[in-house]
Design an enzyme around this catalytic site. Structure first.
Site, PDB file in Angstrom:
ATOM      1  N   SER A 138     -52.978  36.551 -79.675  1.00 28.98           N
ATOM      2  CA  SER A 138     -52.942  36.911 -81.085  1.00 28.98           C
ATOM      3  C   SER A 138     -54.178  37.736 -81.421  1.00 28.98           C
ATOM      4  CB  SER A 138     -52.903  35.653 -81.964  1.00 28.98           C
ATOM      5  OG  SER A 138     -54.126  34.924 -81.837  1.00 28.98           O
ATOM      6  N   LYS A 139     -54.286  38.127 -82.685  1.00 31.46           N
ATOM      7  CA  LYS A 139     -55.392  38.979 -83.117  1.00 31.46           C
ATOM      8  C   LYS A 139     -56.749  38.329 -82.896  1.00 31.46           C
ATOM      9  CE  LYS A 139     -52.789  41.582 -86.576  1.00 31.46           C
ATOM     10  NZ  LYS A 139     -52.651  41.922 -88.011  1.00 31.46           N
ATOM     11  N   ARG A 140     -56.779  36.997 -82.900  1.00 28.80           N
ATOM     12  CA  ARG A 140     -58.081  36.346 -82.733  1.00 28.80           C
ATOM     13  C   ARG A 140     -58.655  36.555 -81.328  1.00 28.80           C
ATOM     14  NH1 ARG A 140     -54.475  32.126 -82.346  1.00 28.80           N
ATOM     15  NH2 ARG A 140     -54.622  30.813 -80.491  1.00 28.80           N
ATOM     16  N   GLY A 183     -58.727  39.458 -79.967  1.00 34.61           N
ATOM     17  CA  GLY A 183     -59.114  40.856 -79.894  1.00 34.61           C
ATOM     18  C   GLY A 183     -57.925  41.746 -80.192  1.00 34.61           C
TER      19      GLY A 183
END
Length: 486
Positions: free
Chosen positions: A245-247, A249
């Protein structure tokens, strides 16, 4: 194998992400390996969340990765009559029925079932309506969705090229909606209608779709259509073993382009996330395991048998390694347009003579970790507008005598008849011996004055790459490097 037909079917509710790109890549490799057809289908029936910008982003991501398609793009929003006709076929076959339950009624029953400890599944009450009664209600204008009538007993099974035989008890499947009361199809209906209409032979997609497959198999059977070969590929996880996911990167494919990743490096990296080419194919000439494969090699080696059942971990350090390997392996001519794109993105116009640019790229590419380096830390090689690294100035120009020595070096280089790596080195070492200092003092100081960095390729190769005029001018300007930076 007869010529296969496969598809990549992204939803334009977001840009092309890593998992979608890997699915597209596996379909592309499979189609190219067998001389088949890759269809691009945009599943845009979520009218509120889909956008033209997202479609453009998906196409840009595929084009950046070099994944061409043979048919399409087709848009589901333009194929609504097909889905309604397919729903009618299922109704006529007795495999579907109209459901008049309102959203509020369904929510209330689900809450009641949950409170009682039962699965919050549709209770099939409209399935018990007599066909004549249901038809009369529809004729009177009452809104109705169309649900699939899942068999009440037994199991639905299918063979998966990755996971083997997969089976679901029908009791665990609710009578799912095919067509909403507003006439918009659900994913379950539109995907089957399209896959049948497009004569797909193989469905290669993420393992998160495994639970959807029995609902689709049931529709194939009700329509009398042959089943395609299913191949569900493992998920991609972050370093913490949770869903990427975006967390973790960047996850958008284009964001990796913006980070300076070479497209072939990203494609090679993606291919090995959940697929292996086999021990023989992966053995290099030195006996070590190979990981770098050209596109033609990936196409030749790809098979569904090489797909793993285990989830893969996205390793940014490994991606960086692939990137450096490809940048080193490229010819300067191959790198030039990619470097020029970075210069344009950075608003940077090189002032180095055109005939020197390729030679300078060749000098630097073994040290580059990213294409962005050519517009960043390597800027001094291509333009006189660059910054000095404070730590390098502090370390190698702290002695006030050093800039004056660099001026003397510049004056001697200006007077030298030749300007080669050998002649510039001889001049520098002669000056150091004459002044009774270590050559390293001049070498390190000159490196900072010429490049702004404390680390660089061979100083004398740098001088030749910059040319006599730039080298001399920068050495003569060494005393003007701000003392405050040191």
């Amino acid at each position: 194998m007869t010529s296969p037909r496969v598809r990549f079917a992204p939803s334009p509710t977001g840009y092309l992400h890593v998992g979608g790109a890997r699915t597209a890549l596996f379909n592309w490799l499979f189609a190219r390996h067998w001389g088949g057809t890759l269809i691009l289908r945009i599943e845009d029936t979520d009218f509120e969340r889909s956008s033209e910008a997202m479609v453009a982003g998906i196409l840009e991501g595929m084009q950046w990765l070099g994944m061409d398609w043979d048919e399409g793009p087709f848009f589901q929003s333009q194929r609504l009559p097909l889905y309604r006709a397919t729903a009618d076929k299922l109704l006529a076959a007795g495999a579907a029925y109209p459901c008049f339950c309102t959203k509020e009624e369904l929510e209330a029953r689900r809450a009641e079932a949950t409170a009682a400890g039962r699965p919050p599944m549709y209770d099939r009450r409209c399935r018990a309506l007599a066909p004549a009664a249901a038809a009369a209600r529809q004729a009177a204008g009452e809104a109705a969705a169309i649900r699939f009538a899942v068999p009440e007993g037994g199991a639905t099974s299918f063979d998966d090229a990755v996971f083997g035989t997969v089976s679901f008890n029908n009791a665990e499947l609710e009578d799912f909606v095919l067509l909403r009361s507003d006439g918009i199809p659900t994913y379950h209906l539109s995907v089957v209608a399209d896959d049948v209409d497009m004569r797909l032979t193989h469905i290669i997609r993420g393992a998160d779709h495994l639970s959807n497959t029995p609902k689709q198999v049931l529709q194939y059977q009700a329509l009398g259509a042959p089943l395609p070969v299913f191949a569900h590929v493992p998920l991609i996880l972050g370093p913490d073993k949770t869903r990427l996911s975006k967390r973790h990167g960047a996850t958008s494919v284009i964001s990796y382009k913006d980070l300076g990743i070479v497209p072939e490096a990203f494609r090679n990296f993606l291919a090995l996330l959940g697929w292996t080419p086999g021990t023989d194919a992966a053995a290099g000439a030195d006996g070590k395991t190979r990981e770098v494969f050209l596109s033609d090699e990936l196409i030749r080696l790809f098979s569904l048998a090489g797909i793993s059942k285990s989830n893969s971990v996205f390793d940014n350090d490994k991606l960086a390694w692939f990137n450096t390997e490809y940048i080193r392996a490229y010819s300067p001519e191959q790198l030039l347009p990619l470097v020029q794109a970075e210069w344009a993105a950075a608003g940077f116009l090189p002032t180095l003579a055109p005939d020197s640019i390729l030679a300078t790229i060749a000098l630097l590419q073994t040290r580059a970790r990213s294409l962005k380096d050519f517009a960043g830390v390597f800027r001094a090689y291509f333009s006189d507008a660059f910054e000095f690294e404070p730590a390098a100035v502090a370390k190698f120009l702290k002695d006030p005598a050093t800039p004056l020595l660099l001026v003397a070096l510049g004056e001697r280089l200006q007077a030298e008849p030749a300007f080669t790596e050998a002649s510039t080195e001889a001049t520098l070492r002669a000056l150091a011996e004459e002044r009774g200092i270590k050559a390293g003092i001049l070498i390190n100081g000159a490196r900072v004055a010429l490049t702004g960095q404390g680390v660089a390729p061979s100083l004398f190769a740098v001088m030749v790459a910059l040319g006599r005029e730039r080298t001399v001018d920068r050495l003569l300007a060494a005393p003007s490097i701000p003392v405050a930076m040191s």
